[in-house]
Design an enzyme around this catalytic site. Sequence first.
Site, short mmCIF file in Angstrom:
data_model
loop_
_atom_site.label_atom_id
_atom_site.label_comp_id
_atom_site.label_asym_id
_atom_site.label_seq_id
_atom_site.Cartn_x
_atom_site.Cartn_y
_atom_site.Cartn_z
N GLU A 31 12.29 23.15 9.44
CA GLU A 31 13.18 22.25 10.17
C GLU A 31 14.37 22.98 10.77
O GLU A 31 15.53 22.72 10.43
CB GLU A 31 13.64 21.11 9.28
N GLU A 37 5.46 16.42 7.11
CA GLU A 37 6.20 15.77 6.02
C GLU A 37 6.39 14.30 6.33
O GLU A 37 6.79 13.93 7.44
CB GLU A 37 7.61 16.37 5.88
C1 GAL Z 1 13.13 17.27 5.10
C2 GAL Z 1 13.03 18.65 4.49
C3 GAL Z 1 12.41 18.62 3.12
C4 GAL Z 1 12.97 17.50 2.31
C5 GAL Z 1 12.79 16.20 3.05
C6 GAL Z 1 13.27 15.00 2.27
O1 GAL Z 1 14.15 17.24 6.05
O2 GAL Z 1 12.28 19.49 5.30
O3 GAL Z 1 12.62 19.85 2.51
O4 GAL Z 1 14.32 17.74 2.04
O5 GAL Z 1 13.51 16.26 4.24
O6 GAL Z 1 13.10 13.81 2.98
#
Ligand code: GAL
Length: 671
Positions: free
Chosen positions: A144, A299
Amino acid sequence: MTIWYGGDYNPEQWPREVWDEDVTLMQRGGITLATVGVFSWARLEPRPGEYDFAWLDDVLDTLHDGGIRVDLATATASPPPWLAKRHPETLPVTEQGVRLAVGSRQQYCPSSPVYRERARQLVTRLVERYAQHPALELWHVNNEYGCHVSHCYCEVSAAAFRTWLEAKYGSIDGLNRAWGTAFWSQRYDGFDEVEPPRAAPSFRNPTQLLDFDRFSSDELLACYRSEVEVIRAASEMPVTTNFMGFFKPVDYWKWAREVDLVSDDTYPDPADPISVPYAAMVRDLMRSLGDGAPWILMEQSPGAVNWRPQNAAKAPGQMRAWSYQAVGRGADGILFFQWRQSAAGSEKFHSGMVPHGGTDTRVWREIEQLGGELQRLSGPEVGLEGSRVPTQVAIALDWDSWWAVEQPASPTSVSYLETLFAWHHALTSLGLTVDFVRADADLSGYRLVVAPTHFVATDAQLENLAAFAEAGGTLVVGFGTGITDEHLHVRLGGYLGEPLRRTLGVWIEEFAPPAAPDLRAVGGGAAPPVALDGDVLGGAASGAVWAEYVRVEDAATEATFAEGALAGWPAVTRRGAAGGGGAAWYVATLPEAEALGRLVTRIVDEAGIELPSSVAHGGRVEVVRRGGLVFAINHGADEVELVVEGTDLLTGSGAAGLVLPSQGVAVVRPE
Ligand code: GAL
Ligand code: ZN
């Protein structure tokens, strides 16, 4: 090939014996891909230059023995504390001059040569060690980019900004002209006088701000490139970095060319009623960034997140329904943050695929169910993975415009994203799937292109949009378009720019945005709407955000402003293209949703775009076509009946009349 299923796997949080149980559970859950090492730098290099890979060897071997493929991260997203201790100048600085501290994550200045060099050394070791590892499927560079620190205002960044500006403008005179420094006594005598746009007494120079946005996106991209170079020198495996949907600080059009596979992190809020259509827009962007190629949802959360003030849990079935939204809109992988919910640290209250409560839980059962289904949907018999999503409609998206239209000292406060979303939502509500495009892309594959608020426009972009309409396409241009060139210099002689003025048959004389919200009103007050009238909007309607004096040269007025000084002035115009077929519409405000829906229905109909009819698509049922399959998802609270001829691949049942419960999904192969 398979539809990937899995998540971020951070086993260094757990004792070794848990790892074996992890793999057993992964097999049970249908997990095929684990993202490993995203935040492992401090463990991999506990002291500068001293590496410890034994544990990671073990993790990769264990996963491999269990048949789980690995998306290996380069671990550079969060430097260990020793980096800041030895090189405090690697810590980023805010525009107020505050140097950020260690103890969280992503605490690095993107321009720091020390950070970049240390990162490269780590990646070099990782690549040496794992490029040939049999578990390796994908490289996951950093994490990110820009999520927490997208702009850095330190001295190192200042020097890099000067170098970037010198390369761009060649001479300080070029910069002075582009930035319009003749105003407010801002003339620079040399590049050494130029600084990043730090906190200042009043409005900062707009072109300096825009260039700093461009520079900041480029600096992060340079970090990415510097790692990718190391990987490509020794590995043939594909490379990705996870995007974050519509993320303002990073120009993903530029980045998308440099990833082998687009991947995205999206966390829609279950408590927000617009989450579903908004997430649909994000998925459409991800597909578009890869020119229609499949992408990966890298994710999402299995349940609640922990970073909102209030963290709503996903309703039963919602995680599955939202996952199918992504697959229907082009995703070939569904992954989560994170595999096992943490017991300690900042994200212990963020849901995991294996929750604190273990496997006798709703979240785990839903994880298992979806994993099984995606396995059944994988494979050549189904023909899902690799397949494309046909579209005839596109929306022009432009980071320069986004950055510029939201700057202070503008005609009114426009949310670029909300404007885009209003148009996207109006189109998807009709059951259409929508691509995003660059305004200077080849548009010939589309029948309808909408350019809402294309504020900063190059000549080439304006010519390209106009040419699309002249060639028989239907072009819709929204307010705030073609106002400036790429240096933020206003296009004089009437807003819109010459090519669009010709094609649309209108020009803009003056902005007249609605009054600001009444801040004394109880509940904060909303901005008063502008009154509109026109059959094309369904009669009397209202608009918001923007209004203006439109001068018609060669177009039909389809709707007008209806009150006050603007009463009777055009609000929506249409010009039929000379060659026949196409049309060029101009919309001088943001009509309320219902009126915009009517307008869009008329435009779509006239453009000869057929609306999908085989499935009832009203209400909260989302219907998308991908490859030869129809995805139907019921996001509403009530069960619905679908009219569709075919077989639901999830249940195997013939589906002349399918009943979908709330959060229910059908993946139908039409007869
Ligand atoms: C994203 C990040 C992850 C985790 C996730 C939680 O922004 O890449 O490592 O923190 O959020 O929602
Ligand atoms: Zn910096």
